[in-house]
Design a protein around this motif. Structure first.
Motif, PDB file in Angstrom:
ATOM      1  N   GLU A  53       0.713  -1.330   0.052  1.00 12.45           N
ATOM      2  CA  GLU A  53       0.037  -0.102  -0.084  1.00 12.45           C
ATOM      3  C   GLU A  53       0.472   1.430   0.472  1.00 12.45           C
ATOM      4  O   GLU A  53       0.209   2.547  -0.689  1.00 12.45           O
ATOM      5  CB  GLU A  53      -0.744  -0.157   1.581  1.00 12.45           C
ATOM      6  CG  GLU A  53      -2.123   1.060   1.529  1.00 12.45           C
ATOM      7  CD  GLU A  53      -2.928   1.089   2.210  1.00 12.45           C
ATOM      8  OE1 GLU A  53      -3.953   1.817   2.295  1.00 12.45           O
ATOM      9  OE2 GLU A  53      -2.028   0.806   3.132  1.00 12.45           O
ATOM     10  N   ASP A  54       2.147   0.866   0.586  1.00 10.15           N
ATOM     11  CA  ASP A  54       2.864   2.459   0.535  1.00 10.15           C
ATOM     12  C   ASP A  54       3.485   3.306  -0.652  1.00 10.15           C
ATOM     13  O   ASP A  54       3.354   4.020  -0.729  1.00 10.15           O
ATOM     14  CB  ASP A  54       3.959   2.755   1.877  1.00 10.15           C
ATOM     15  CG  ASP A  54       4.903   1.312   1.216  1.00 10.15           C
ATOM     16  OD1 ASP A  54       4.600   0.877   0.970  1.00 10.15           O
ATOM     17  OD2 ASP A  54       5.554   1.193   2.830  1.00 10.15           O
ATOM     18  N   LEU A  56       2.275   1.281  -3.531  1.00 13.34           N
ATOM     19  CA  LEU A  56       1.257   1.716  -4.588  1.00 13.34           C
ATOM     20  C   LEU A  56       0.536   3.320  -4.910  1.00 13.34           C
ATOM     21  O   LEU A  56      -0.204   4.110  -5.691  1.00 13.34           O
ATOM     22  CB  LEU A  56       0.265   0.728  -4.716  1.00 13.34           C
ATOM     23  CG  LEU A  56      -0.776   0.634  -5.752  1.00 13.34           C
ATOM     24  CD1 LEU A  56      -0.311   0.674  -6.725  1.00 13.34           C
ATOM     25  CD2 LEU A  56      -2.360  -0.432  -4.812  1.00 13.34           C
ATOM     26  N   LEU A  57       0.561   4.083  -3.256  1.00 14.66           N
ATOM     27  CA  LEU A  57      -0.707   5.018  -3.012  1.00 14.66           C
ATOM     28  C   LEU A  57       0.730   6.280  -3.010  1.00 14.66           C
ATOM     29  O   LEU A  57       0.316   7.451  -2.774  1.00 14.66           O
ATOM     30  CB  LEU A  57      -0.854   4.862  -1.641  1.00 14.66           C
ATOM     31  CG  LEU A  57      -2.444   3.803  -2.251  1.00 14.66           C
ATOM     32  CD1 LEU A  57      -3.685   3.967  -0.869  1.00 14.66           C
ATOM     33  CD2 LEU A  57      -3.246   3.977  -3.334  1.00 14.66           C
ATOM     34  N   ALA A  65      -6.486   7.130  -3.521  1.00  8.84           N
ATOM     35  CA  ALA A  65      -6.528   6.350  -2.646  1.00  8.84           C
ATOM     36  C   ALA A  65      -7.717   5.623  -2.542  1.00  8.84           C
ATOM     37  O   ALA A  65      -8.364   4.420  -1.769  1.00  8.84           O
ATOM     38  CB  ALA A  65      -5.775   6.413  -1.250  1.00  8.84           C
ATOM     39  N   THR A  68      -9.199   2.579  -3.392  1.00  8.01           N
ATOM     40  CA  THR A  68      -8.335   1.093  -4.603  1.00  8.01           C
ATOM     41  C   THR A  68      -8.452   0.406  -3.033  1.00  8.01           C
ATOM     42  O   THR A  68      -8.446   0.591  -1.986  1.00  8.01           O
ATOM     43  CB  THR A  68      -6.946   2.235  -3.817  1.00  8.01           C
ATOM     44  OG1 THR A  68      -6.550   2.719  -4.447  1.00  8.01           O
ATOM     45  CG2 THR A  68      -5.750   0.420  -3.335  1.00  8.01           C
ATOM     46  N   ARG A  70      -8.243  -2.166  -0.368  1.00  8.15           N
ATOM     47  CA  ARG A  70      -7.402  -3.450   0.175  1.00  8.15           C
ATOM     48  C   ARG A  70      -7.257  -5.089   0.828  1.00  8.15           C
ATOM     49  O   ARG A  70      -8.239  -4.858   1.308  1.00  8.15           O
ATOM     50  CB  ARG A  70      -6.840  -1.737   1.427  1.00  8.15           C
ATOM     51  CG  ARG A  70      -6.665  -0.736   0.833  1.00  8.15           C
ATOM     52  CD  ARG A  70      -6.001   0.206   1.912  1.00  8.15           C
ATOM     53  NE  ARG A  70      -6.062   1.843   1.788  1.00  8.15           N
ATOM     54  CZ  ARG A  70      -6.862   2.410   0.574  1.00  8.15           C
ATOM     55  NH1 ARG A  70      -8.017   2.382   0.589  1.00  8.15           N
ATOM     56  NH2 ARG A  70      -6.190   3.806   0.754  1.00  8.15           N
ATOM     57  N   MET A  79      -0.376  -4.481   4.637  1.00  8.30           N
ATOM     58  CA  MET A  79      -1.373  -3.904   3.597  1.00  8.30           C
ATOM     59  C   MET A  79      -0.719  -3.966   2.266  1.00  8.30           C
ATOM     60  O   MET A  79       0.022  -3.215   2.317  1.00  8.30           O
ATOM     61  CB  MET A  79      -1.790  -2.415   4.171  1.00  8.30           C
ATOM     62  CG  MET A  79      -2.570  -2.685   5.839  1.00  8.30           C
ATOM     63  SD  MET A  79      -3.689  -4.098   5.117  1.00  8.30           S
ATOM     64  CE  MET A  79      -4.887  -3.276   4.336  1.00  8.30           C
ATOM     65  N   MET A  80      -1.640  -4.293   1.229  1.00  8.77           N
ATOM     66  CA  MET A  80      -1.533  -4.140   0.166  1.00  8.77           C
ATOM     67  C   MET A  80      -2.553  -3.424  -0.657  1.00  8.77           C
ATOM     68  O   MET A  80      -3.834  -3.693   0.322  1.00  8.77           O
ATOM     69  CB  MET A  80      -0.974  -5.566  -0.416  1.00  8.77           C
ATOM     70  CG  MET A  80       0.118  -6.453  -0.414  1.00  8.77           C
ATOM     71  SD  MET A  80       0.733  -8.420  -0.997  1.00  8.77           S
ATOM     72  CE  MET A  80      -0.867  -9.388  -1.295  1.00  8.77           C
ATOM     73  N   GLY A  81      -2.135  -3.102  -1.595  1.00  7.50           N
ATOM     74  CA  GLY A  81      -3.704  -1.991  -2.445  1.00  7.50           C
ATOM     75  C   GLY A  81      -3.415  -3.338  -3.773  1.00  7.50           C
ATOM     76  O   GLY A  81      -2.240  -3.400  -4.179  1.00  7.50           O
ATOM     77  N   ARG A  83      -4.307  -1.997  -7.908  1.00 10.49           N
ATOM     78  CA  ARG A  83      -4.500  -1.092  -8.107  1.00 10.49           C
ATOM     79  C   ARG A  83      -5.427  -0.481  -9.309  1.00 10.49           C
ATOM     80  O   ARG A  83      -6.148  -1.356  -9.588  1.00 10.49           O
ATOM     81  CB  ARG A  83      -2.980  -1.448  -9.251  1.00 10.49           C
ATOM     82  CG  ARG A  83      -3.986  -2.535 -10.866  1.00 10.49           C
ATOM     83  CD  ARG A  83      -2.977  -1.981 -11.655  1.00 10.49           C
ATOM     84  NE  ARG A  83      -2.855  -2.815 -12.770  1.00 10.49           N
ATOM     85  CZ  ARG A  83      -2.223  -4.051 -13.303  1.00 10.49           C
ATOM     86  NH1 ARG A  83      -1.406  -3.980 -13.329  1.00 10.49           N
ATOM     87  NH2 ARG A  83      -3.067  -5.095 -14.206  1.00 10.49           N
TER      88      ARG A  83
END
Length: 406
Positions: A53-54, A56-57, A65, A68, A70, A79-81, A83
């Motif tokens: 996440e950090d 990607l955003l 954001a 997205t 999560r 944490m992942m996002g 796309r």
């Protein structure tokens, strides 16, 4: 109890299955766009669907954001996002994996994005996205190249006679900064400009004094580029706003040098939806009422690099592009010589082999049948002769081409 089992074809809102022939048509359209990009030196990258996440955003990714999805990575516990836009990922690749490569970088991409919400006009939440990014060049020529390559890509898939709308998302903020208006008045003006409410803009601008006197004329100047540029030239603009206007004129001149016949409009004070753009912003429209085909513009990539990009919308292009003629399908009876089928495929036919006694040309949706060494077109479920009363013969072991549909 079986009534409580959900229908297996039921999908979440905004998600759909792509079926034949639309799935194939979309794939062909995407590859045609990518071929155009490659012809201009844009090299393809393929970022992953998920990122931490950090990263990607970061940067321009912050603008999406709220859109997205999560989830927690069970391996790293981070944490992942998933796309919602590919542009931030390409910017990350440029700054990290390709950080030592000479600039400018010309990169292209194609893939799916997933968003938390659709819109009223476009409820889909999973969308195909295709685009280009020109990273490391800060010039009017770079902006013009991205816009013109995108226009050329549209033409390559049959979407011609479109138009390019240019906006200056930094112009209104520059004027408001120079005027030093209160936060409350700034919010009112931003809302009025967003809604194109000329009366509210005039009323709020009057409260801002002489520094905002030019807002109303610029609001009314939106339209063909020449008229809007003339209004910008005549306006009394502070230095920061004047630099924005001069850059817009340079970009439009560079675009016209590359694509003299392209219709260009300019809206000097439009800034809706372009939160991360630092220069000109583009919206590509198809012919008639076909709507938006893509968006892009200048922004700041990671490491402070200047970049210009354009994201195109294949789903919109599919509605505007002409319907291609389907590939002819030849029914291959059981026991046929495989060399004959191979020759037909080389000629551009799809060959559909019979696998059992129940397989028939009609059931397998075939348009032709291999009959006596010939690819004969079907009419009413039976082989029909071509012009002259003869079926299409094999010439030198290859099927003779069929007349193209006009």
């Amino acid at each position: 109890m079986t009534d409580d089992i959900p229908n297996p074809a039921l999908l979440p809102a905004g998600l759909v299955d792509a079926l034949p022939p639309e799935a194939e048509r979309e794939a062909a359209l995407v590859e045609a766009l990518m071929a155009t990009f490659a012809g201009h030196g844009y090299e393809r990258v393929k970022p992953p669907l998920l990122e931490f996440e950090d990263s990607l955003l970061a940067g321009s990714g912050a603008a999406v954001a709220e859109q997205t999805f999560r989830l927690m990575d069970p391996v790293s516990q981070r944490m992942m996002g998933l796309r919602a836009d590919t542009t931030p990922q390409v910017a990350r690749i440029a700054a990290t994996r390709l950080g030592a490569e000479p600039r400018p970088l010309r990169l292209s991409y194609a893939g799916q994005v997933l968003r938390v919400r659709g819109t009223q006009l476009s409820p889909a939440r999973q969308l195909p996205q295709v685009g280009i990014e020109l990273i490391g060049a800060e010039s009017a020529a770079a902006d013009a190249e991205v816009a013109v390559v995108a226009v050329e890509a549209l033409a390559a898939v049959g979407v011609a006679d479109g138009s390019l709308d240019i906006t200056l998302p930094t112009m209104a903020p520059a004027l408001l900064d120079h005027a030093g208006v209160s936060p409350e008045l700034r919010r009112r003006l931003a809302r009025a400009l967003d809604r194109k409410d000329a009366a509210a803009v005039a009323e709020a601008a009057a409260e801002g004094g002489a520094a905002l006197a030019g807002l109303s004329p610029l609001l009314h100047a939106a339209g063909p580029a020449d008229g809007a540029l003339a209004a910008l030239e005549a306006a009394h603009l502070p230095p920061a706003a004047r630099a924005i206007a001069d850059n817009a004129a340079a970009v439009i001149a560079a675009i016209r040098a590359l694509a003299p016949g392209l219709r260009i409009t300019l809206d000097p004070v439009e800034f809706r939806g372009f939160q991360y753009h630092t220069g000109v912003a583009f919206t590509l429209y198809g012919p008639g009422n076909s709507g938006e085909m893509g968006r892009g513009g200048r922004y700041e990539a990671q490491r402070g690099e200047a970049a210009t990009g354009m994201s195109l919308y294949p789903d919109a292009m599919l509605r505007a592009a002409p319907q291609p003629a389907p590939m002819p399908r030849v029914f291959i009876p059981a026991g046929s010589d495989p060399e004959l089928a191979r020759a037909l495929r080389a000629q551009g036919f799809a060959t559909v082999a019979a696998l059992g006694p129940g397989d028939t040309p009609g059931r397998l949706r075939c348009t032709h049948v291999l009959e006596g060494g010939r690819a004969a077109p079907l009419e009413g479920g039976r082989a029909a002769p071509l012009e002259g009363g003869r079926a299409a013969p094999l010439e030198g072991g290859r099927a003779a081409p069929l007349p193209k549909k006009v």
